[in-house]
Design an enzyme around this catalytic site. Sequence first.
Site, mmCIF file in Angstrom:
data_model
loop_
_atom_site.group_PDB
_atom_site.id
_atom_site.type_symbol
_atom_site.label_atom_id
_atom_site.label_comp_id
_atom_site.label_asym_id
_atom_site.label_seq_id
_atom_site.Cartn_x
_atom_site.Cartn_y
_atom_site.Cartn_z
ATOM 1 N N GLU A 115 -19.406 -25.329 -30.261
ATOM 2 C CA GLU A 115 -18.497 -24.191 -30.384
ATOM 3 C C GLU A 115 -17.532 -24.391 -31.555
ATOM 4 O O GLU A 115 -17.311 -23.484 -32.355
ATOM 5 C CB GLU A 115 -17.715 -24.012 -29.081
ATOM 6 C CG GLU A 115 -18.573 -23.492 -27.929
ATOM 7 C CD GLU A 115 -17.864 -23.540 -26.594
ATOM 8 O OE1 GLU A 115 -18.284 -22.818 -25.682
ATOM 9 O OE2 GLU A 115 -16.897 -24.336 -26.448
ATOM 10 N N GLY A 150 -14.427 -26.255 -23.469
ATOM 11 C CA GLY A 150 -15.346 -27.328 -23.147
ATOM 12 C C GLY A 150 -15.650 -27.474 -21.680
ATOM 13 O O GLY A 150 -16.324 -28.428 -21.280
#
Length: 329
Positions: A188, A180
Amino acid sequence: NPIATEPNSPLGLGAMHRFGARLPRWARCAQGATPQLAGQGVSKRPFAGSASGGVSCLAMAGLTGLAVVSTGASGPVCLAVSQDELKKQVGYKSVDDYVRSGMVVGLGTGSTAYFAVERVGQKLKSGELKDVVAVPTSKRTEEQARALGIPLVTLDTHPVLDVAIDGADSVDPYLNLVKGGGGAHFREKIVEAQAKTFVVIVDDTKLHDGLGPKFPIPVEIVPFCHEHTARVIEALPALKGCKAVLRMGSADNNKCDGDKPAVTDNGNYILDLHFEKALKNPSQAAEQLKRTIGVVEHGLFVGMASVVVIAGKDGISVKNKPRGWFSRL
């Protein structure tokens, strides 16, 4: 030949002549020539313990992280490959080893995943890969993939992926991840959770004894009452001691490069959780974050990685998740 290499390196000395043409430009030099290193991000230092005499080139330059070349009268020198070169090598290798024709592939986001996407595009263009479709995990990756001519789909039409390839910001010894840093961890995670095989690609600077202190843990939250949500997160038992910092400026990194809150592809804010000590239990931390009202998704990827491919100065290594293991409890 005075040069030694790791026996498990994909491009050891036995492959020098077969693979020499694939070396990076800066590593290809004639015997006795001085390599031109300006702008290449490569440092130069003496190669200790080597016999005198020159070598024309070394195929392990990119994959072992070291290249030995001749500098004429000064003898051999050792070239330390830049971090970007390591990212490229591990990104390319992940595609070469795990992507086959006819697959549905998840394309990650970030500086390392960029090279995996690039490699998929190259192999589709050359015809080495055929009938591959991909699910991107961010707008940036979508733009890159389209420019490379990679056919794109979504989970709505292709809910099961054969493989997903992505980088990570931190990897613990149990293959739990922090992701992140680029602000794309929600997309993702939703994509990579659907992959039969999730391949994580990193350089060895991302390997840590625990999660938290080395890289802040991103948490995507809704903008509404975001300060309240930050206080609730800081009070969670499994995250004791964390400091929740609102990401400012660009969502693409966790540096403060603006005076307004960073906004994700989904229109949300990001809190970066800073820790002085490693998380004692990543699984509990992930569970408590997920139950917190206002949290969209967190950057802890616990038990998700199938394999981690690591590039370092000694070559490329692979760590597989032990059978029957999920995460540290």
